[in-house]
Motif scaffolding. Structure first.
Motif, mmCIF file in Angstrom:
data_model
loop_
_atom_site.group_PDB
_atom_site.id
_atom_site.type_symbol
_atom_site.label_atom_id
_atom_site.label_comp_id
_atom_site.label_asym_id
_atom_site.label_seq_id
_atom_site.Cartn_x
_atom_site.Cartn_y
_atom_site.Cartn_z
ATOM 1 N N ASP A 119 4.013 -1.927 -11.994
ATOM 2 C CA ASP A 119 3.187 -1.477 -10.884
ATOM 3 C C ASP A 119 3.304 -2.499 -9.755
ATOM 4 O OD1 ASP A 119 1.464 0.053 -9.404
ATOM 5 O OD2 ASP A 119 -0.133 0.085 -10.893
ATOM 6 N N ALA A 120 2.678 -2.211 -8.646
ATOM 7 C CA ALA A 120 2.698 -3.126 -7.511
ATOM 8 C C ALA A 120 1.305 -3.662 -7.263
ATOM 9 C CB ALA A 120 3.201 -2.407 -6.260
ATOM 10 N N LEU A 121 1.250 -4.931 -6.929
ATOM 11 C CA LEU A 121 -0.029 -5.570 -6.654
ATOM 12 C C LEU A 121 -0.287 -5.466 -5.158
ATOM 13 C CD1 LEU A 121 -2.292 -7.317 -8.073
ATOM 14 C CD2 LEU A 121 -1.094 -9.283 -7.129
ATOM 15 N N LEU A 122 -1.040 -4.462 -4.765
ATOM 16 C CA LEU A 122 -1.322 -4.234 -3.351
ATOM 17 C C LEU A 122 -2.833 -4.186 -3.193
ATOM 18 C CD1 LEU A 122 0.193 -3.749 -0.698
ATOM 19 C CD2 LEU A 122 -0.108 -1.314 -1.060
ATOM 20 N N GLY A 165 -4.517 0.865 0.159
ATOM 21 C CA GLY A 165 -4.731 -0.138 -0.871
ATOM 22 C C GLY A 165 -5.585 0.308 -2.036
ATOM 23 N N MET A 166 -5.781 1.606 -2.200
ATOM 24 C CA MET A 166 -6.639 2.097 -3.269
ATOM 25 C C MET A 166 -5.879 2.188 -4.583
ATOM 26 S SD MET A 166 -8.844 5.043 -1.271
ATOM 27 C CE MET A 166 -9.952 5.291 -2.658
ATOM 28 N N SER A 167 -6.535 1.848 -5.690
ATOM 29 C CA SER A 167 -5.954 1.945 -7.023
ATOM 30 C C SER A 167 -5.985 3.394 -7.485
ATOM 31 C CB SER A 167 -6.728 1.077 -8.008
ATOM 32 O OG SER A 167 -8.039 1.603 -8.188
ATOM 33 N N LEU A 190 6.900 8.906 -5.474
ATOM 34 C CA LEU A 190 7.973 7.911 -5.534
ATOM 35 C C LEU A 190 9.327 8.584 -5.739
ATOM 36 C CD1 LEU A 190 6.301 5.100 -7.701
ATOM 37 C CD2 LEU A 190 6.426 5.282 -5.208
ATOM 38 N N ALA A 191 9.355 9.596 -6.612
ATOM 39 C CA ALA A 191 10.609 10.294 -6.884
ATOM 40 C C ALA A 191 11.100 11.052 -5.653
ATOM 41 C CB ALA A 191 10.423 11.254 -8.055
ATOM 42 N N LYS A 192 10.199 11.767 -4.988
ATOM 43 C CA LYS A 192 10.593 12.574 -3.826
ATOM 44 C C LYS A 192 11.032 11.711 -2.641
ATOM 45 C CE LYS A 192 7.764 16.671 -4.806
ATOM 46 N NZ LYS A 192 6.655 17.543 -4.328
ATOM 47 N N LEU A 193 10.401 10.537 -2.494
ATOM 48 C CA LEU A 193 10.720 9.674 -1.354
ATOM 49 C C LEU A 193 11.800 8.650 -1.691
ATOM 50 C CD1 LEU A 193 7.147 8.997 0.109
ATOM 51 C CD2 LEU A 193 8.812 10.744 0.777
ATOM 52 N N GLY A 194 12.194 8.597 -2.961
ATOM 53 C CA GLY A 194 13.229 7.653 -3.358
ATOM 54 C C GLY A 194 12.777 6.212 -3.271
ATOM 55 N N LEU A 195 11.516 5.977 -3.657
ATOM 56 C CA LEU A 195 10.933 4.644 -3.544
ATOM 57 C C LEU A 195 10.709 4.031 -4.921
ATOM 58 C CD1 LEU A 195 8.307 5.487 -0.782
ATOM 59 C CD2 LEU A 195 10.574 4.473 -0.476
ATOM 60 N N ARG A 196 10.637 2.695 -4.978
ATOM 61 C CA ARG A 196 10.534 1.998 -6.252
ATOM 62 C C ARG A 196 9.116 1.901 -6.773
ATOM 63 N NH1 ARG A 196 12.103 -2.608 -4.601
ATOM 64 N NH2 ARG A 196 10.065 -3.607 -4.579
ATOM 65 N N ASP A 197 8.145 1.640 -5.881
ATOM 66 C CA ASP A 197 6.795 1.405 -6.350
ATOM 67 C C ASP A 197 5.774 1.681 -5.243
ATOM 68 O OD1 ASP A 197 6.827 -0.856 -4.634
ATOM 69 O OD2 ASP A 197 7.573 -2.143 -6.240
ATOM 70 N N ARG A 198 4.508 1.388 -5.533
ATOM 71 C CA ARG A 198 3.419 1.665 -4.598
ATOM 72 C C ARG A 198 3.545 0.853 -3.314
ATOM 73 N NH1 ARG A 198 -1.036 3.814 -7.679
ATOM 74 N NH2 ARG A 198 -2.525 3.143 -6.098
ATOM 75 N N THR A 199 4.049 -0.364 -3.437
ATOM 76 C CA THR A 199 4.207 -1.200 -2.249
ATOM 77 C C THR A 199 5.168 -0.560 -1.269
ATOM 78 O OG1 THR A 199 3.789 -3.195 -3.546
ATOM 79 C CG2 THR A 199 4.848 -3.485 -1.416
ATOM 80 N N GLN A 200 6.318 -0.120 -1.770
ATOM 81 C CA GLN A 200 7.269 0.561 -0.897
ATOM 82 C C GLN A 200 6.675 1.837 -0.319
ATOM 83 O OE1 GLN A 200 11.052 1.255 -2.792
ATOM 84 N NE2 GLN A 200 11.761 -0.817 -2.374
ATOM 85 N N ALA A 201 5.855 2.527 -1.119
ATOM 86 C CA ALA A 201 5.219 3.751 -0.635
ATOM 87 C C ALA A 201 4.273 3.450 0.524
ATOM 88 C CB ALA A 201 4.462 4.436 -1.773
#
Length: 216
Positions: A119-122, A165-167, A190-201
């Motif tokens: 996960d990402a620490l955001l 920044g919501m969990s 993440l799959a639709k946008l081709g992103l790795r994690d929440r931070t990138q999102a």
């Protein structure tokens, strides 16, 4: 056990973090590095689950080392520099999280666990700094919002809340759904946008203009 590599140019800092983390029953420090270049080399050799990465180091700084490690291991950037440009640069480089060195031992251990889990620490504090940096830069930077068109209305709503920044638990409460439903939405986003994690999102949401600083 969660395997951790500590990269910091100060030996006392490395030793301190090692003591704190090795005291945890589920965390093991498997190596140390005194600069970014050594961190990249040792990460390839030791294959840690998480690299604790200082920002300012000789030979190769932590941001460049993070860029080289992104995608192969989780990187938790640690710094004493509580400044927007470091937060933004670290997240853009592919870091999974950002934590100040004066954080508590518990916060450090919890952050390592979060990143090791993929996960990402955001945190809200980091999110506010991320927003401030986008405000300073003057708005969206991504050239196209085309990929956003593939999201459902609910997925778009979840993406906005991630950018704030919501969990998952907080999003579930806000939308009055179970947490597993939120996890499914996040995975789809993440799959639709081709992103790795929440931070990138979150970064993507700001760079496309889906979320603007004034909205927070």
């Amino acid at each position: 056990m969660i395997r951790v590599l500590i990269a910091d140019d100060q030996e006392m800092v490395r030793e301190g973090f090692s003591v704190l983390l090795n005291a945890q029953p589920d965390i093991e420090v498997v190596g140390e590095a005194a600069d970014g270049g050594e961190a990249v080399a040792k990460a390839a050799e030791l294959r840690p689950d998480v690299v604790l990465m200082d920002v300012r180091m000789p030979v190769m700084d932590g941001l460049e080392a993070t860029r080289r490690l992104a995608g192969s291991t989780g990187v938790l950037v640690l710094t004493t520099f509580d400044m927007d440009e470091y937060v933004y640069a670290a997240l853009r480089a592919g870091a999974s999280g950002f934590l100040l060195k004066n954080s508590s031992a518990r916060a450090l251990a919890d952050a390592v666990r979060v990143v090791a889990a993929g996960d990402a620490l955001l945190s809200p504090v980091v999110t506010r700094r991320l927003i401030a940096e986008f405000a300073r830069l003057g708005g969206p930077r991504a050239p196209s919002r085309r990929r956003l068109e593939g999201l459902t209305e609910r997925e778009t709503e979840v993406l906005v809340l991630i950018a704030h920044g919501m969990s998952n638990a907080e999003i579930a409460t806000r939308l009055v759904v179970v947490e597993q439903t939120v996890k499914t939405h996040v995975s789809n986003i993440l799959a639709k946008l081709g992103l790795r994690d929440r931070t990138q999102a979150a970064i993507y949401a700001y760079e496309t203009g889906l979320v603007r600083p004034a909205q927070y």
